[in-house]
Design a protein around this motif. Structure first.
Motif, PDB file in Angstrom:
ATOM      1  N   ASP A 141      40.476  39.317  30.936  1.00 30.14           N
ATOM      2  CA  ASP A 141      41.425  40.166  31.647  1.00 30.14           C
ATOM      3  C   ASP A 141      42.771  40.095  30.946  1.00 30.14           C
ATOM      4  N   PRO A 142      43.275  41.198  30.417  1.00 30.43           N
ATOM      5  CA  PRO A 142      44.505  41.137  29.623  1.00 30.43           C
ATOM      6  C   PRO A 142      45.756  40.855  30.445  1.00 30.43           C
ATOM      7  N   THR A 143      45.701  41.087  31.756  1.00 32.24           N
ATOM      8  CA  THR A 143      46.907  40.942  32.573  1.00 32.24           C
ATOM      9  C   THR A 143      46.903  39.709  33.459  1.00 32.24           C
ATOM     10  N   HIS A 144      45.788  38.998  33.532  1.00 25.66           N
ATOM     11  CA  HIS A 144      45.696  37.810  34.371  1.00 25.66           C
ATOM     12  C   HIS A 144      45.305  36.626  33.494  1.00 25.66           C
ATOM     13  N   ARG A 145      46.227  35.763  33.275  1.00 24.25           N
ATOM     14  CA  ARG A 145      46.015  34.626  32.392  1.00 24.25           C
ATOM     15  C   ARG A 145      44.880  33.731  32.908  1.00 24.25           C
ATOM     16  N   GLY A 146      43.960  33.396  32.010  1.00 22.46           N
ATOM     17  CA  GLY A 146      42.854  32.510  32.345  1.00 22.46           C
ATOM     18  C   GLY A 146      41.673  33.175  32.995  1.00 22.46           C
ATOM     19  N   VAL A 147      41.701  34.483  33.196  1.00 19.27           N
ATOM     20  CA  VAL A 147      40.596  35.176  33.854  1.00 19.27           C
ATOM     21  C   VAL A 147      39.614  35.703  32.812  1.00 19.27           C
ATOM     22  N   VAL A 148      38.379  35.263  32.939  1.00 25.34           N
ATOM     23  CA  VAL A 148      37.302  35.616  32.010  1.00 25.34           C
ATOM     24  C   VAL A 148      36.121  36.118  32.819  1.00 25.34           C
ATOM     25  N   TYR A 149      35.391  37.092  32.298  1.00 27.41           N
ATOM     26  CA  TYR A 149      34.210  37.643  32.955  1.00 27.41           C
ATOM     27  C   TYR A 149      32.988  37.435  32.054  1.00 27.41           C
ATOM     28  N   VAL A 157      27.439  39.333  37.358  1.00 27.79           N
ATOM     29  CA  VAL A 157      28.727  39.058  36.728  1.00 27.79           C
ATOM     30  C   VAL A 157      29.367  37.839  37.389  1.00 27.79           C
ATOM     31  N   PHE A 158      29.926  36.958  36.556  1.00 27.65           N
ATOM     32  CA  PHE A 158      30.668  35.793  37.031  1.00 27.65           C
ATOM     33  C   PHE A 158      32.106  35.889  36.535  1.00 27.65           C
ATOM     34  N   ARG A 159      33.026  35.449  37.365  1.00 24.44           N
ATOM     35  CA  ARG A 159      34.443  35.434  37.020  1.00 24.44           C
ATOM     36  C   ARG A 159      34.949  33.995  37.005  1.00 24.44           C
ATOM     37  N   SER A 160      35.742  33.695  35.992  1.00 25.61           N
ATOM     38  CA  SER A 160      36.459  32.421  35.947  1.00 25.61           C
ATOM     39  C   SER A 160      37.951  32.708  36.008  1.00 25.61           C
ATOM     40  N   ALA A 161      38.642  32.000  36.879  1.00 25.74           N
ATOM     41  CA  ALA A 161      40.095  32.138  36.974  1.00 25.74           C
ATOM     42  C   ALA A 161      40.807  30.986  36.286  1.00 25.74           C
ATOM     43  N   ASP A 162      40.042  30.077  35.675  1.00 28.39           N
ATOM     44  CA  ASP A 162      40.638  28.912  35.015  1.00 28.39           C
ATOM     45  C   ASP A 162      40.113  28.747  33.597  1.00 28.39           C
ATOM     46  N   GLY A 164      37.291  29.477  32.121  1.00 31.20           N
ATOM     47  CA  GLY A 164      35.921  29.053  31.870  1.00 31.20           C
ATOM     48  C   GLY A 164      35.539  27.696  32.412  1.00 31.20           C
ATOM     49  N   ARG A 165      36.457  27.023  33.092  1.00 28.12           N
ATOM     50  CA  ARG A 165      36.087  25.711  33.625  1.00 28.12           C
ATOM     51  C   ARG A 165      35.175  25.831  34.841  1.00 28.12           C
ATOM     52  N   THR A 166      35.442  26.800  35.713  1.00 27.03           N
ATOM     53  CA  THR A 166      34.581  27.060  36.866  1.00 27.03           C
ATOM     54  C   THR A 166      34.391  28.564  37.000  1.00 27.03           C
ATOM     55  N   TRP A 167      33.301  28.945  37.697  1.00 20.91           N
ATOM     56  CA  TRP A 167      32.913  30.356  37.773  1.00 20.91           C
ATOM     57  C   TRP A 167      32.494  30.731  39.189  1.00 20.91           C
ATOM     58  N   THR A 168      32.649  32.021  39.516  1.00 20.87           N
ATOM     59  CA  THR A 168      32.265  32.566  40.812  1.00 20.87           C
ATOM     60  C   THR A 168      31.515  33.876  40.602  1.00 20.87           C
ATOM     61  N   PRO A 169      30.372  34.079  41.253  1.00 18.24           N
ATOM     62  CA  PRO A 169      29.662  35.356  41.108  1.00 18.24           C
ATOM     63  C   PRO A 169      30.403  36.465  41.839  1.00 18.24           C
ATOM     64  N   ILE A 170      30.470  37.661  41.222  1.00 18.45           N
ATOM     65  CA  ILE A 170      31.196  38.777  41.835  1.00 18.45           C
ATOM     66  C   ILE A 170      30.372  40.062  41.877  1.00 18.45           C
ATOM     67  N   PRO A 215      39.487  43.502  39.495  1.00 18.86           N
ATOM     68  CA  PRO A 215      38.469  42.503  39.163  1.00 18.86           C
ATOM     69  C   PRO A 215      38.953  41.059  39.272  1.00 18.86           C
ATOM     70  N   ALA A 216      40.249  40.809  39.177  1.00 17.88           N
ATOM     71  CA  ALA A 216      40.739  39.433  39.226  1.00 17.88           C
ATOM     72  C   ALA A 216      40.543  38.805  40.591  1.00 17.88           C
ATOM     73  N   THR A 217      40.395  39.641  41.632  1.00 21.40           N
ATOM     74  CA  THR A 217      40.214  39.104  42.982  1.00 21.40           C
ATOM     75  C   THR A 217      39.047  39.739  43.729  1.00 21.40           C
ATOM     76  N   GLY A 218      38.579  40.908  43.300  1.00 20.35           N
ATOM     77  CA  GLY A 218      37.573  41.643  44.058  1.00 20.35           C
ATOM     78  C   GLY A 218      36.153  41.310  43.668  1.00 20.35           C
ATOM     79  N   THR A 219      35.202  41.931  44.343  1.00 18.46           N
ATOM     80  CA  THR A 219      33.783  41.809  44.032  1.00 18.46           C
ATOM     81  C   THR A 219      33.165  43.199  43.993  1.00 18.46           C
ATOM     82  N   PHE A 220      32.146  43.365  43.166  1.00 20.10           N
ATOM     83  CA  PHE A 220      31.480  44.651  43.023  1.00 20.10           C
ATOM     84  C   PHE A 220      30.703  45.016  44.292  1.00 20.10           C
ATOM     85  N   ALA A 221      30.728  46.295  44.620  1.00 17.82           N
ATOM     86  CA  ALA A 221      29.949  46.836  45.723  1.00 17.82           C
ATOM     87  C   ALA A 221      29.228  48.086  45.244  1.00 17.82           C
TER      88      ALA A 221
END
Length: 884
Positions: A141-149, A157-162, A164-170, A215-221
């Motif tokens: 994510d170019p605008t949210h530091r540390g956010v990787v998909y 799809v999994f998102r990491s906000a740190d 790549g240290r931890t991940w959450t399915p979205i 995508p930095a906070t949401g989940t796909f529907a």
């Protein structure tokens, strides 16, 4: 990726100087790419079907993908658009049976765990470390530091906000969790294309493209879908944005598609390039059947061209008349076929990957060669990589200069050098599958190349270095003794598919790599060894299971849960603190991998969770009675024993099982033959199996089940076909003698994936058969038929479709069915590609819970006390629920 140790069967095996070396292994064997699986000769050892050739890796990989592909496509070879959407719409309106699923495989999976280093069955010590399932796409994510998909082959799809240290399915609530591509749009939205395309075929079909605005906070529907059904039931390799021209492009298994970026969400995708269909370009012959026509592997926009100039690779890996580079100079409205000059031979163009420098000044190309892929075994072909090239002008027509070959890359620190791995492999042996090239956005000379391994050049391809080795086995630095092992940290899991870069303000730029074992990262400026393993937390939960079984630990600590995995061996999750034979099996609370390579079907003693039989592939059965634990770490211990029956006709993932009423007294297995085993946990070799019945030449078992020693076996033949020649059938020993069952004309001509005997019928005459693939609504193959669950109560003389009225809300969904289980109280449970369902009465069905991700549910197994049920998913790990 797997290779031979030279001692047993082919696998991604531990090999070092103390054992047989690869130099003694035979020449490469590479499959012709003329269909899902092509027939060819092999060298065989004393076990028919066990192929002692180093290049067998490429063949095995195609078999692995075909094992998933064929049941979902037969008999027609194609699924019409809309199949997933229609099935999911039906499922959403079905009755729901109360119950909730809980995820089981949440612990980190350590494939290098000490004390699980059997002499010839384990890969532990190779250096891959913690693993997840195959990652097909990455984005930052170019605008949210540390956010990787991260996009998984079958896990969403999994998102990491740190970082790549931890991940959450979205994306767990989408109807298809197979990911083909991820891309962040200029407005910050994350676009997801479903349908993995690393295989260049329709192995992991999708349900279209989705756009997540936040995508930095949401989940796909489901409501995030863009377009109609144009890209349903296809795979997408690349999503590319052309902001200057205002378009987004998708390179799919049915050609290149385009839609305006500013269009309404429901605006359809338009096919703009399909040479065989005469779209975008005319006068190009096809040369292959429709299943392999117009496969687009990549599409790229040349920076600095005002969004007008595009380049696409449209090619079938096995070769076709339409294979080539196609370019457009009007933002994709019209196209021309390029005639590249210089080092690229237009007649050799196969699956290719493109990477433009950020300023458009360079065009890098990695390319597979259909000519090499189709050469016969023993022809001295150890790689199918045509080469890596650069156009110094960025022009699609070149002139191209070759900057790397298989031979030159093998001499850059690769573990696939002849002196380390033998003559059977060189880099690019699977370039039809694992291939990606990328350029550092900050430096047009800084190039990354992913094949089986990861390579880096900092001078535009003049020199290369292997920075992500296949493994440490066979390398001069390697030793099981930590004090003697001098290998560096430039090792990761094999088979690379995705590369992405971060460029967050205030942070050092990073490069991210996705492969068959998960994701890894390092700074782009790093010149020393080592990678961050992004799987270490266990939260990137994308493991692709084929099976699951569980047994009670004798020490009373809980259950040992086992499962076979795609390219990640056999996993064991023992309770933390569990002991066996006086040793601690899991002091760190992780999963371990006692068996390497691919893991297939699994059998566990319900009363002793450390007694298990694991399948490698092709019915290569191996037994351990101590959880695969090795007292030493030197890799010289044998705690796993080969007990494979000699069956050359077994499928890649072949079925075997214990008799439901006599699990420790009678086992059955199926290849060309149906096998029985009464030695069970005392088995010491393949001689303990007895051939009970010959299904017939060209036939192979797809499912087996036994109760009270009454055994049923379903078969396919020829199994490798998804066309008119495909056939299926059922055999049984009901009544005491083996015979073929006459199936009615209405019984679908699709793969029978599971059999389940009704415990209420002691005679064994009542059995359910579940059928894979989509029905005749979506599959145009001859005899595809209707229905997914059929029942006989008279030993197979008559059969009834118990799927229900397809117009009723409580009918069985039209989705590929994979496995069946009858609960102790007689409830029928069926696992499908889109969830798990139970029969409330004949012809009436309910969805079992609503929180199970829509990753293919491929295997069902009871807990040892039968109070719970496990399901293995091919992309989201293992889950459990109370027994319905």
């Amino acid at each position: 990726m797997r290779v031979y140790s030279g001692r047993r069967r082919p696998r991604r095996s531990a090999v070092n100087g103390t054992r047989a070396t690869f130099a003694a292994v035979a020449a490469a064997l590479l499959i012709a790419g003329t269909g899902p699986v092509a027939a060819f000769g092999v060298e065989e050892d004393d076990q028919p079907g066990r192929h002692e050739v180093a290049g067998e890796e490429s063949h095995e990989l195609m078999e692995s993908l075909a094992a998933f592909d064929e049941p979902r496509l037969a008999p027609g070879g194609q699924v019409a658009p809309g199949a997933y959407a229609d099935a999911w719409a039906h499922i959403r309106n079905m009755p729901v049976r109360s119950g909730s699923w809980s995820e089981v495989t949440t612990a980190p999976y350590d494939e290098d765990a000490a004390h699980y280093r059997d002499h010839s069955a384990s890969n532990s010590g190779g250096g891959a470390g913690y693993a997840a399932g195959r990652i097909a796409a990455l984005a930052t994510d170019p605008t949210h530091r540390g956010v990787v998909y991260a996009g998984a082959a079958g896990g969403g799809v999994f998102r990491s906000a740190d970082d790549g240290r931890t991940w959450t399915p979205i994306a767990d609530r989408l109807p298809a969790l197979s990911v083909g591509a991820l891309a962040v749009a200029p407005d910050g939205a994350l676009w997801l294309a479903t349908g993995e395309a690393t295989t260049a075929s329709d192995n992991y079909l999708g349900s279209g493209v989705y756009r997540l605005a936040d995508p930095a906070t949401g989940t796909f529907a489901e409501g995030d879908k863009v377009g109609g059904t144009e890209l349903d039931s296809s795979s997408v390799h690349t999503l590319t944005f052309d902001p200057a021209a205002g378009y987004v492009f998708a390179a799919s298994s049915h050609g290149v598609f385009r839609r305006p970026l500013s269009a309404a969400r429901t605006t359809a995708w338009t096919k703009v390039l399909a040479p065989c269909a005469g779209v975008g370009v005319t006068g190009v012959s096809c040369g292959v059947d429709s299943h392999y026509a117009d496969i687009a592997n990549d599409v790229a926009v040349q920076p600095g061209s005002g969004g007008r100039r595009l380049l696409a690779n449209v090619a079938w890996r096995g070769g076709a008349a339409y294979n080539g580079f196609y370019y457009s100079e009007d933002a994709g409205t019209t196209w021309k076929r390029a005639n590249p000059a210089g080092a690229i031979n237009p007649a050799e163009i196969g699956n290719a990957s493109f990477a433009y420098a950020a300023d458009g000044s360079r065009l890098y190309v990695s390319m597979e060669s259909p000519k090499l892929l189709n050469k016969a075994s023993g022809a001295g072909v150890y790689s199918v990589l045509a080469g890596v090239y650069v156009s110094s002008s960025g022009n699609a027509s070149g002139a191209f200069r070759q900057i790397a070959s298989a031979a030159s890359l093998s001499a850059t620190g690769s573990a696939m050098k002849v002196s380390a791995i033998g003559t059977g492999y060189q880099p690019g042996s699977q370039a039809w599958y694992d291939q990606v090239v990328a350029v550092d956005p900050a430096d047009p000379d800084h190039v990354y190349l992913g094949l089986e391994e990861v390579f880096e050049s900092r001078d535009g391809g003049a020199t290369w270095k292997t920075i992500g080795r296949y493994w440490n086995f066979g390398m001069p630095c390697f030793s099981y003794d930590p004090a003697l092992n001098t290998c560096d940290g430039d090792v990761m899991h094999s088979d690379q598919h995705a590369i992405a870069f971060s460029h967050w303000q205030g942070s050092a730029p990073q490069v991210y790599v996705g492969n068959d074992g998960g994701a890894y990262a390092r700074p782009t400026a790093q010149t020393t060894s080592g990678w961050r393993n992004l799987n270490a937390s266990g939260t990137l939960r994308t493991l692709q299971y084929y099976s699951v079984r569980a047994g009670t630990m004798p020490d009373g600590s809980g259950e040992a849960v086992w499962g076979g995995l795609q390219d990640n061996g056999v996993s064991l999750l023992a309770p933390k603190g569990a002991t066996y034979g006086g040793v601690s099996l899991n002091p760190d609370g992780v999963m371990v991998s006692p068996f390497g390579g691919d893991g297939g079907d699994q059998l566990v003693n319900p009363a002793d969770g450390c007694q298990t039989v694991g399948e490698y592939v092709y019915l290569a059965l191996q037994i351990t009675r101590n959880c695969g634990y090795t007292a030493s770490d030197d890799g010289e211990e044998d705690v796993i024993t080969d007990i494979a029956p000699e069956d050359a006709g077994a499928r890649f993932i072949a079925p075997f099982s214990a008799d439901e009423t006599d699990p420790n007294g009678y086992w059955v297995a199926g290849g060309r033959y149906v096998w029985g085993n009464t030695a069970t946990w005392n088995s010491t070799s393949g001689d303990d199996w007895t051939a009970l019945y010959d299904l017939g030449a060209g036939r192979s078992a797809t499912a087996v089940a036994s109760r009270n020693h009454v055994t049923w076996a379903a078969w396919c033949g020829p199994c490798g076909s998804v066309t008119e020649s495909f056939g299926r059938g059922v055999a049984t020993n009901v009544g005491g003698s083996w015979h073929q069952v006459d199936l009615p004309a209405a019984f679908p001509n699709r793969y029978i994936s599971g059999l389940a005997l009704d415990p209420a019928d002691a005679s064994g005459r009542t059995v359910y058969a579940v059928i894979n693939g989509f029905s005749r609504h979506w599959n145009e193959g001859p005899g595809a038929g209707y229905g997914h669950v059929w029942k006989t109560s008279d030993g197979g003389r008559t059969w009834t479709d118990v799927s229900g009225d397809s117009t009723a809300a409580d009918s069985f969904p039209d989705a590929p069915a994979d496995a069946a289980l009858v609960t102790p109280d007689g409830t029928l449970v069926v696992a499908t590609d889109l969830g798990v369902f139970t029969s409330t009465s004949t012809g009436h069905w309910a969805r079992l819970g609503t929180n199970l991700p829509a990753s293919p549910a491929v295997y069902l197994a009871p807990s040892p006390d039968r109070s719970r049920m496990y399901v293995a998913t091919h992309g989201r790990g293992i889950w459990q629920t109370p027994m319905p």
